[in-house]
Design an enzyme around this catalytic site. Structure first.
Site, PDB file in Angstrom:
ATOM      1  N   GLU A 244      24.624  60.091  42.572  1.00  0.00           N
ATOM      2  CA  GLU A 244      25.636  59.932  43.428  1.00  0.00           C
ATOM      3  C   GLU A 244      26.004  58.524  42.796  1.00  0.00           C
ATOM      4  OE1 GLU A 244      26.657  62.291  47.062  1.00  0.00           O
ATOM      5  OE2 GLU A 244      27.415  60.632  47.787  1.00  0.00           O
ATOM      6  N   ARG A 270      56.616  36.248  40.337  1.00  0.00           N
ATOM      7  CA  ARG A 270      56.537  35.289  41.784  1.00  0.00           C
ATOM      8  C   ARG A 270      56.690  34.013  41.973  1.00  0.00           C
ATOM      9  NH1 ARG A 270      58.856  36.666  46.885  1.00  0.00           N
ATOM     10  NH2 ARG A 270      57.709  35.458  47.785  1.00  0.00           N
ATOM     11  N   GLN A 281      46.151  26.641  40.292  1.00  0.00           N
ATOM     12  CA  GLN A 281      44.940  27.602  40.543  1.00  0.00           C
ATOM     13  C   GLN A 281      44.388  28.387  41.265  1.00  0.00           C
ATOM     14  OE1 GLN A 281      41.784  23.745  40.068  1.00  0.00           O
ATOM     15  NE2 GLN A 281      42.130  24.058  38.309  1.00  0.00           N
TER      16      GLN A 281
END
Ligand SMILES: Cc1cc2nc3c(=O)[nH]c(=O)nc-3n(C[C@H](O)[C@H](O)[C@H](O)COP(=O)(O)OP(=O)(O)OC[C@H]3O[C@@H](n4cnc5c(N)ncnc54)[C@H](O)[C@@H]3O)c2cc1C
Length: 381
Positions: A244, A270, A281
């Site tokens: 798991e 955007r 940056q």
């Protein structure tokens, strides 16, 4: 050193990606709000062969090796936005199917594995209790020998899939004095007198994955339902946890890739202060960090798959993978949200859900703190 996937692995990856994108993303926002598990999506995953990936073909599975399974789960995570569904699939695969494959009798395998692979059955793994979490082997549920069987008394909590399950892999002690050597694994069927499944638990994330409590009161389990030998519960649990820990977060690597692709596209499109936000940056470096985490997480994960397929011991590597991937996933989810500004915080953008879902990964299958402990021990500390 060869970083190429085989042609079969690439074909499997592409087909799962296409399947998940087309079939699994309906109504996730609504189902997340209401905390609804989709049995329909579960069945689609089964029909696609996902539920039986690591199960041998003779028992209804695909018999895939570790690396192939990891690649398949990564593709699932990249295209499927229902993290809860993916988590439920993984919980069954690693904590229920794998222990039956490894420790089950022929009869147990014949009885349960085909149904678990074909989607007709759901299983859950009950180890955690109100008083025992990280210290799992200090559990309080008891199994008293009585004639041809055992009588279970106690309770389990945080059991993923419990409200929907037909079968429970449950751990109880046959003798508290023996400590971990008394812990024994049992296969308990839904409907067994003395077993009650509690009301579904509501949680912060992974809300489309059902979770519940189990209560055992004089619950009679036949001796044929012991999984492994009496007293071998620690071996059964450790073996499932090691699979798991290794594989449960493979889909988060796919998820991080999806987050990066969305965030890159948004940063290009955007505009603020007359330029794309990606030209600032502070934003571009965040995206580079996301890429760095994605690539390093994938490398660690694939190396682990390769080690597992060679049959090499990988306790340290699986702890590192569990730790690193969960922490990267939380950070990448937060970064994706931040890049999207206020829109990232809105439910319909489906980024805040990733943050809530990701936080669970630091807790289940051993918390991050416990993975540090395992890793430190394996470094000789
Ligand atoms: C989404 C989700 C799904 C889950 N599914 C299942 C399931 O299907 N079946 C199941 O049995 N359980 C399940 N669990 C339970 C999970 O395994 C436990 O939550 C986990 O083992 C931690 O146990 P706990 O919650 O009792 O925390 P505790 O063990 O009480 O820990 C509390 C805090 O103390 C820290 N801590 C504890 N011990 C140490 C230590 N030795 N060193 C450093 N720090 C330590 C922990 O890291 C944690 O921060 C699930 C949990 C979640 C969140």
């Amino acid at each position: 050193m060869d970083f190429d996937l085989t042609e079969e692995q690439r074909a499997l990856r592409d087909s799962i990606h296409e399947f998940a994108r087309r079939e699994l993303n309906d109504d996730v926002v609504e189902r997340d709000k209401s905390g609804t598990f989709s049995r329909e999506a579960w069945q689609k995953c089964a029909d696609m062969g996902l539920l039986g990936l690591p199960v041998p073909e003779e028992h209804g599975g695909a018999g895939a090796d570790a690396l192939t399974t990891i690649v398949a789960l990564e593709a699932l995570g990249r295209a499927c936005t229902d993290n809860g569904l993916i988590f439920s699939v993984n919980a069954q695969m690693w904590a229920c199917e794998t222990p039956i494959v490894r420790f089950g009798t022929e009869e147990q395998k014949r009885r349960w594995l085909p149904g678990l692979c074909d989607g007709s059955l759901i299983a859950a793994h009950g180890m955690s209790e109100p008083g025992s979490g990280s210290d799992a082997f200090s559990l309080g549920t008891t199994a008293r020998r009585d004639g041809d069987g055992y009588v279970l008394d106690g309770s389990k909590t945080f059991v993923t899939n419990a409200p929907e399950s037909d079968l429970f892999v449950v751990f109880a002690t046959i003798d508290k004095e023996l400590g971990f050597a008394g812990v024994t694994a049992f296969l308990v069927e839904q409907g067994t007198p003395g077993l009650t499944v509690g009301k579904p638990l509501s949680k912060m994330g992974l809300r489309t994955s059902p979770m519940g409590e189990l209560f055992f009161e004089g619950c009679e389990v036949p001796v044929e339902n012991v999984l492994g030998k009496p007293g071998q519960g620690m071996l059964v649990f450790d073996s499932s946890m090691s699979w798991e820990r290794s594989c449960i977060l493979a889909s988060t690597v796919g998820g991080m890739e999806r987050q990066l692709e969305r965030s890159l596209a948004y940063a290009r499109e955007r505009r603020q202060f007359g330029q794309p936000i990606g030209s600032f940056q502070a934003v571009s470096h965040r995206l580079v960090d996301m890429k760095l985490r994605l690539d390093t997480a994938r490398l660690l994960l694939y190396r682990l798959g390769w080690l597992l397929d060679r049959g090499e011991p990988a306790t340290l590597e699986s702890a590192l993978v569990k730790l690193y991937l969960s922490e990267c996933y939380v950070r990448s989810s937060l970064d994706a949200l931040q890049v999207h500004g206020g829109y990232g915080y809105m439910t319909e953008y489906e980024l805040e859900r990733d943050v809530r879902d990701a936080i669970g990964s630091r807790l289940y299958s051993g918390t991050s703190e416990l993975q540090y402990e395992v890793a430190a021990k394996n470094l000789g500390l």
